[in-house]
Scaffold this motif. Structure first.
Motif, PDB file in Angstrom:
ATOM      1  N   ASN A  79       2.105   4.887  10.681  1.00  0.00           N
ATOM      2  CA  ASN A  79       2.559   5.391   9.388  1.00  0.00           C
ATOM      3  C   ASN A  79       1.437   5.947   8.522  1.00  0.00           C
ATOM      4  OD1 ASN A  79       5.576   4.737   9.142  1.00  0.00           O
ATOM      5  ND2 ASN A  79       4.732   2.830   9.918  1.00  0.00           N
ATOM      6  N   ARG A  80       0.215   6.013   9.082  1.00  0.00           N
ATOM      7  CA  ARG A  80      -0.938   6.556   8.363  1.00  0.00           C
ATOM      8  C   ARG A  80      -1.204   5.789   7.066  1.00  0.00           C
ATOM      9  NH1 ARG A  80       0.505   9.339  12.817  1.00  0.00           N
ATOM     10  NH2 ARG A  80      -0.029  11.569  12.847  1.00  0.00           N
ATOM     11  N   LEU A  81      -1.185   4.454   7.175  1.00  0.00           N
ATOM     12  CA  LEU A  81      -1.356   3.600   6.001  1.00  0.00           C
ATOM     13  C   LEU A  81      -2.559   2.674   6.177  1.00  0.00           C
ATOM     14  CD1 LEU A  81       2.366   2.712   5.354  1.00  0.00           C
ATOM     15  CD2 LEU A  81       0.901   4.052   3.830  1.00  0.00           C
ATOM     16  N   PRO A  82      -3.338   2.460   5.121  1.00  0.00           N
ATOM     17  CA  PRO A  82      -4.508   1.596   5.233  1.00  0.00           C
ATOM     18  C   PRO A  82      -4.187   0.129   4.990  1.00  0.00           C
ATOM     19  CG  PRO A  82      -4.481   2.616   3.069  1.00  0.00           C
ATOM     20  CD  PRO A  82      -3.269   3.139   3.808  1.00  0.00           C
ATOM     21  N   ILE A  83      -4.875  -0.722   5.706  1.00  0.00           N
ATOM     22  CA  ILE A  83      -4.914  -2.153   5.423  1.00  0.00           C
ATOM     23  C   ILE A  83      -6.218  -2.655   6.028  1.00  0.00           C
ATOM     24  CG2 ILE A  83      -3.617  -2.771   7.515  1.00  0.00           C
ATOM     25  CD1 ILE A  83      -2.440  -5.138   5.837  1.00  0.00           C
ATOM     26  N   LEU A  84      -6.840  -3.614   5.372  1.00  0.00           N
ATOM     27  CA  LEU A  84      -8.088  -4.186   5.875  1.00  0.00           C
ATOM     28  C   LEU A  84      -7.772  -5.512   6.562  1.00  0.00           C
ATOM     29  CD1 LEU A  84     -11.161  -4.187   6.175  1.00  0.00           C
ATOM     30  CD2 LEU A  84     -11.320  -5.223   3.897  1.00  0.00           C
TER      31      LEU A  84
ATOM     32  N   THR B 205       0.821  -1.207   0.000  1.00  0.00           N
ATOM     33  CA  THR B 205       0.000   0.000   0.000  1.00  0.00           C
ATOM     34  C   THR B 205       0.857   1.260   0.000  1.00  0.00           C
ATOM     35  OG1 THR B 205      -1.852  -1.097   1.083  1.00  0.00           O
ATOM     36  CG2 THR B 205      -1.722   1.279   1.335  1.00  0.00           C
ATOM     37  N   ARG B 206       1.952   1.239   0.754  1.00  0.00           N
ATOM     38  CA  ARG B 206       2.826   2.422   0.765  1.00  0.00           C
ATOM     39  C   ARG B 206       3.446   2.642  -0.611  1.00  0.00           C
ATOM     40  NH1 ARG B 206       8.166   4.534   2.259  1.00  0.00           N
ATOM     41  NH2 ARG B 206       7.758   6.656   2.973  1.00  0.00           N
ATOM     42  N   ALA B 207       3.888   1.557  -1.244  1.00  0.00           N
ATOM     43  CA  ALA B 207       4.477   1.685  -2.572  1.00  0.00           C
ATOM     44  C   ALA B 207       3.473   2.224  -3.580  1.00  0.00           C
ATOM     45  CB  ALA B 207       5.027   0.333  -3.043  1.00  0.00           C
ATOM     46  N   MET B 208       2.195   1.908  -3.375  1.00  0.00           N
ATOM     47  CA  MET B 208       1.143   2.394  -4.260  1.00  0.00           C
ATOM     48  C   MET B 208       0.561   3.728  -3.802  1.00  0.00           C
ATOM     49  SD  MET B 208       1.175   0.248  -6.646  1.00  0.00           S
ATOM     50  CE  MET B 208      -0.184   0.970  -7.563  1.00  0.00           C
TER      51      MET B 208
ATOM     52  N   MET C 285      -1.485 -10.061  14.326  1.00  0.00           N
ATOM     53  CA  MET C 285      -1.668  -8.935  13.403  1.00  0.00           C
ATOM     54  C   MET C 285      -1.758  -7.590  14.118  1.00  0.00           C
ATOM     55  SD  MET C 285      -4.047 -10.210  10.223  1.00  0.00           S
ATOM     56  CE  MET C 285      -5.611 -10.285  11.125  1.00  0.00           C
ATOM     57  N   VAL C 286      -1.846  -7.608  15.445  1.00  0.00           N
ATOM     58  CA  VAL C 286      -1.991  -6.350  16.174  1.00  0.00           C
ATOM     59  C   VAL C 286      -0.764  -5.466  15.980  1.00  0.00           C
ATOM     60  CG1 VAL C 286      -2.220  -5.332  18.475  1.00  0.00           C
ATOM     61  CG2 VAL C 286      -3.607  -7.302  17.860  1.00  0.00           C
ATOM     62  N   THR C 287       0.422  -6.056  16.000  1.00  0.00           N
ATOM     63  CA  THR C 287       1.641  -5.271  15.779  1.00  0.00           C
ATOM     64  C   THR C 287       1.622  -4.621  14.401  1.00  0.00           C
ATOM     65  OG1 THR C 287       2.954  -6.655  17.263  1.00  0.00           O
ATOM     66  CG2 THR C 287       4.158  -5.370  15.619  1.00  0.00           C
ATOM     67  N   ALA C 288       1.189  -5.374  13.403  1.00  0.00           N
ATOM     68  CA  ALA C 288       1.118  -4.803  12.047  1.00  0.00           C
ATOM     69  C   ALA C 288       0.122  -3.656  12.005  1.00  0.00           C
ATOM     70  CB  ALA C 288       0.733  -5.883  11.045  1.00  0.00           C
ATOM     71  N   ALA C 289      -0.978  -3.787  12.743  1.00  0.00           N
ATOM     72  CA  ALA C 289      -1.938  -2.686  12.807  1.00  0.00           C
ATOM     73  C   ALA C 289      -1.275  -1.442  13.392  1.00  0.00           C
ATOM     74  CB  ALA C 289      -3.153  -3.091  13.634  1.00  0.00           C
TER      75      ALA C 289
ATOM     76  N   PRO D 119      -7.481  10.977   3.560  1.00  0.00           N
ATOM     77  CA  PRO D 119      -6.098  11.364   3.823  1.00  0.00           C
ATOM     78  C   PRO D 119      -5.866  11.882   5.233  1.00  0.00           C
ATOM     79  CG  PRO D 119      -7.171  12.952   2.378  1.00  0.00           C
ATOM     80  CD  PRO D 119      -8.103  11.792   2.498  1.00  0.00           C
ATOM     81  N   ALA D 120      -6.912  12.362   5.892  1.00  0.00           N
ATOM     82  CA  ALA D 120      -6.777  12.866   7.255  1.00  0.00           C
ATOM     83  C   ALA D 120      -6.962  11.780   8.302  1.00  0.00           C
ATOM     84  CB  ALA D 120      -7.774  13.997   7.500  1.00  0.00           C
ATOM     85  N   GLU D 121      -7.718  10.729   7.983  1.00  0.00           N
ATOM     86  CA  GLU D 121      -8.048   9.686   8.948  1.00  0.00           C
ATOM     87  C   GLU D 121      -7.415   8.344   8.602  1.00  0.00           C
ATOM     88  OE1 GLU D 121      -9.872   9.901  11.745  1.00  0.00           O
ATOM     89  OE2 GLU D 121     -10.209  12.040  11.511  1.00  0.00           O
ATOM     90  N   CYS D 122      -6.610   8.327   7.582  1.00  0.00           N
ATOM     91  CA  CYS D 122      -6.103   7.081   7.000  1.00  0.00           C
ATOM     92  C   CYS D 122      -5.430   6.174   8.034  1.00  0.00           C
ATOM     93  CB  CYS D 122      -5.111   7.431   5.897  1.00  0.00           C
ATOM     94  SG  CYS D 122      -4.603   6.022   4.952  1.00  0.00           S
ATOM     95  N   GLY D 123      -5.710   4.892   7.934  1.00  0.00           N
ATOM     96  CA  GLY D 123      -5.115   3.906   8.819  1.00  0.00           C
ATOM     97  C   GLY D 123      -5.786   2.566   8.641  1.00  0.00           C
ATOM     98  N   PRO D 124      -5.454   1.606   9.503  1.00  0.00           N
ATOM     99  CA  PRO D 124      -6.017   0.253   9.353  1.00  0.00           C
ATOM    100  C   PRO D 124      -7.474   0.178   9.777  1.00  0.00           C
ATOM    101  CG  PRO D 124      -4.662   0.379  11.312  1.00  0.00           C
ATOM    102  CD  PRO D 124      -4.487   1.689  10.606  1.00  0.00           C
ATOM    103  N   ALA D 125      -8.216  -0.668   9.075  1.00  0.00           N
ATOM    104  CA  ALA D 125      -9.590  -0.982   9.460  1.00  0.00           C
ATOM    105  C   ALA D 125      -9.639  -2.458   9.847  1.00  0.00           C
ATOM    106  CB  ALA D 125     -10.565  -0.707   8.317  1.00  0.00           C
ATOM    107  N   THR D 126     -10.201  -2.730  11.004  1.00  0.00           N
ATOM    108  CA  THR D 126     -10.315  -4.101  11.496  1.00  0.00           C
ATOM    109  C   THR D 126     -11.787  -4.475  11.592  1.00  0.00           C
ATOM    110  OG1 THR D 126      -8.281  -3.867  12.787  1.00  0.00           O
ATOM    111  CG2 THR D 126      -9.737  -5.694  13.363  1.00  0.00           C
ATOM    112  N   ILE D 127     -12.163  -5.526  10.891  1.00  0.00           N
ATOM    113  CA  ILE D 127     -13.540  -6.019  10.953  1.00  0.00           C
ATOM    114  C   ILE D 127     -13.480  -7.472  11.414  1.00  0.00           C
ATOM    115  CG2 ILE D 127     -15.661  -6.469   9.673  1.00  0.00           C
ATOM    116  CD1 ILE D 127     -14.968  -4.186   7.829  1.00  0.00           C
TER     117      ILE D 127
END
Length: 614
Positions: free
Chosen positions: A108-113, A76-79, A98-102, A176-184
């Motif tokens: 780093n203000r990066l998204p991942i689902l 995601t960062r590369a993209m 996966m908590v550490t990755a979150a 861009p202001a709230e960007c980060g991981p989403a956990t469902i």
């Protein structure tokens, strides 16, 4: 309303596949793939849906839940946050991994689902295998650990809840202001339950990241403050890259004659040949940039959270008249340390701020001073990282050897430990967007995993990983992943015999060598790993070299390799490039040894320069 009856798991992936994104004017899947390690919490229903939809959303087998999520973050960062990876795990330890990755993604203000399995919504089988029970709150379990490190968290206990939850998660991950991981977290029984979903829910939707326009008044106030400065600098952060504002940054610096420094996450927004780029700033930075920061009367921070390594724990700005202007999409970041805030996208903000400044330029003598600082430091670094005949080369020597033979398009990746600071100072990008590090969370183990994701995003470029033996021992299984998924990496393993950068800090604070250095780790049967054979056992090409000249030759062979290539080199555990900025770390206030006294004196000197309470 027309409906389609299907399981919650199938509906989830059908919806995700319908989400698209625009990259360079073309339409692509918003979710290009999913990493998975299956277990009892996600294999039966989510796993079946993934298999059935694999032609539209390819799945990749993980080998550790933390590592696979880190690969997704690297992708995601590369993209530049235009695509988002998915990572799914079983309930219990898999989810907790996966908590550490979150935390990495959030910092780093990066998204991942993240899709961890969860306990049964019915609660009939409770306590189920791997369930952590909260005696006072039946609705809580181990997945609640994601809440502090997720921008969005939801627990799905009915199949229709995804109708509201998924669109919310996507909007937050793309904000861009709230960007980060989403956990469902999806209850196991609910994954298999069916619902009559409206057909419209699965219609294709194309997303583009919004650009936040600044308030004209904020632009006017910031411009007035800049015009009153005599020695301004720019601090460019990762937000410049996410905004794709590299050209705008160069144009702004050139028009207004302002030297540019970069955070660890912002390196790559300018090339080494840009006449306005001075270097990395702060605790990992270069003396050229830090000398300017100590005298500047105004810093324009763009797209950075201004972490302690950037600011020298806020002791890096010694001018009593120092002012700060901050451009950022996040209000939280613009308001730090009494900054003049400009809440905006970097590209838009730079353009409008430049218009407000008109023909104003910073004094020529200040720019000339910046260029001299850069030239002096560059000469020093070239000597420090040049060829050497010493028995054990330093990190700097190893990095320099590879850098001299790297093509402009080669992407360097590192994270945590001592290599980040050395790479920041030596690996000056020859091409835009070829420097990828993880420093927001300083996560050991990101190096190989993150690089795998970056390679998946940038398959036509070489991805070069620098890591130490400590990080290698912590996480190396994605060497195997890179082999089975044909994602070639070049990995340079600098073996200095332990966690030696922390050993360095241990000694600097007046302590004795203990545990960090393998030789002082109280090991009764001390042995050293044969990293070459270990890498080969996972299918990689590998060799061990003993000098920088051998390393240069090995790198050329690695470039020609058709699969992951690991180069192992013994490096000096006590030889480092000198720092040029204060960094506040714990120090004994009642010294025990003479070394403690020296450490306390250094600490007090740095604290004396720190901006207090603002």
């Amino acid at each position: 309303m027309t409906t389609i009856k299907m399981s919650c798991a199938h509906a989830l992936f059908k919806f995700l596949i319908a989400q698209k994104t625009i990259i360079d004017g073309k339409k692509f899947p918003l979710f290009p793939g999913a990493f998975a390690i299956y277990g009892h919490g996600n294999v039966a229903c989510l796993g079946q849906a993934m298999e059935e939809f694999q032609s539209d959303l390819p799945g990749y087998r993980g080998h550790h839940e933390q590592s696979m999520a880190l690969s997704g973050i690297g992708y995601t960062r590369a993209m530049r946050r235009k695509q988002i990876f998915i990572a799914t795990s079983s309930s219990g330890p898999g989810a907790m991994n996966m908590v550490t990755a979150a935390g990495v993604a959030l910092s780093n203000r990066l998204p991942i689902l993240l899709l961890p399995g969860d306990v049964f919504a019915s609660r009939f089988p409770d306590p189920v295998l791997q369930q952590v029970e909260n005696f006072n709150s039946p609705v809580e379990n181990q997945n609640d650990a994601f809440k502090p490190v997720s921008r969005f968290f939801d627990r799905i206990t009915r199949p229709e809840q995804i109708l509201n939850s998924l669109p919310q998660a996507i909007q937050i991950m793309l904000d861009p202001a709230e960007c980060g991981p989403a956990t469902i977290a999806i209850s196991q029984d609910v994954q298999g339950e069916s619902f009559e979903y409206p057909e419209i829910f699965f219609e294709e939707r194309t997303h583009e990241i919004r650009r936040i326009y600044p308030d004209p008044k904020q632009i006017s106030i910031a411009a007035d403050q800049i015009k009153n400065s005599k020695q301004p600098i720019i601090i460019s952060g990762g937000g410049v890259l996410y905004s794709e504002a590299e050209d705008d940054l160069h144009n702004f610096a050139k028009k207004h004659n302002i030297p540019v420094t970069a955070t660890a996450m912002g390196i790559g927004c300018m090339t080494k040949d840009d006449p306005y780029y001075i270097g990395g700033i702060g605790g990992l930075g270069e003396r050229s940039a830090n000398n300017l920061s100590k005298e500047t009367d105004l810093a324009i921070a763009i797209g950075t959270k201004l972490a302690d390594f950037t600011t020298g724990s806020w002791a890096n700005f010694e001018n009593s008249n120092f002012k700060l202007v901050s451009l950022n999409t996040a209000r939280h970041d613009t308001s730090k340390h009494l900054a003049t805030p400009v809440i905006c996208d970097a590209k838009i903000g730079l353009k409008q701020l430049s218009e407000a400044l008109g023909s104003w330029k910073a004094p020529g003598l200040w720019y000339e001073r910046a260029i001299k600082e850069r030239a002096d430091w560059e000469s020093h670094i070239q000597k420090q990282s040049g060829p050497t005949n010493q028995k054990e080369p330093s990190y700097a020597h190893a990095i320099g050897a590879v850098y001299r033979n790297a093509d402009p398009s080669d992407i360097v990746v590192t994270a945590a430990g001592g290599l980040v600071g050395e790479v920041v100072q030596i690996w000056k990008p020859k091409q835009i967007n070829t420097f990828e590090t993880e420093w927001g969370f300083s996560c050991m183990g990101y190096e190989i995993s993150g690089a795998l994701g970056i390679k998946m995003a940038k398959p036509n470029q070489e991805v070069v990983v620098f890591l130490g033996d400590g990080s290698y021992l912590l996480s190396n299984s994605d060497i195997y992943s890179s082999i089975i998924y044909d994602q070639k990496l070049i990995i340079v393993l600098c073996d200095n015999g332990g966690h030696m950068v922390i050993n360095r800090l241990q000694l600097a604070k007046g302590g004795k060598e203990y545990i960090c250095n393998l030789r002082s780790a109280r090991a009764k049967n001390l042995q050293f790993v044969d990293y070459e054979k270990h890498a080969q056992s996972m299918g990689a090409n590998a060799e061990t070299v003993k000098s920088t000249s051998e390393l240069e030759a090995a790198y050329k062979r690695a470039k020609k390799s058709d699969k992951t290539y690991v180069i192992v080199i013994k490096t000096h555990g006590y030889e480092w490039l000198e720092g040029s900025a204060f960094w506040e770390s714990p120090t004994l206030q009642d010294p025990i040894t003479g070394e403690n006294k020296d450490a306390l004196a250094d600490f007090q000197e740095g604290k004396g320069k720190q901006r207090k309470g603002v």
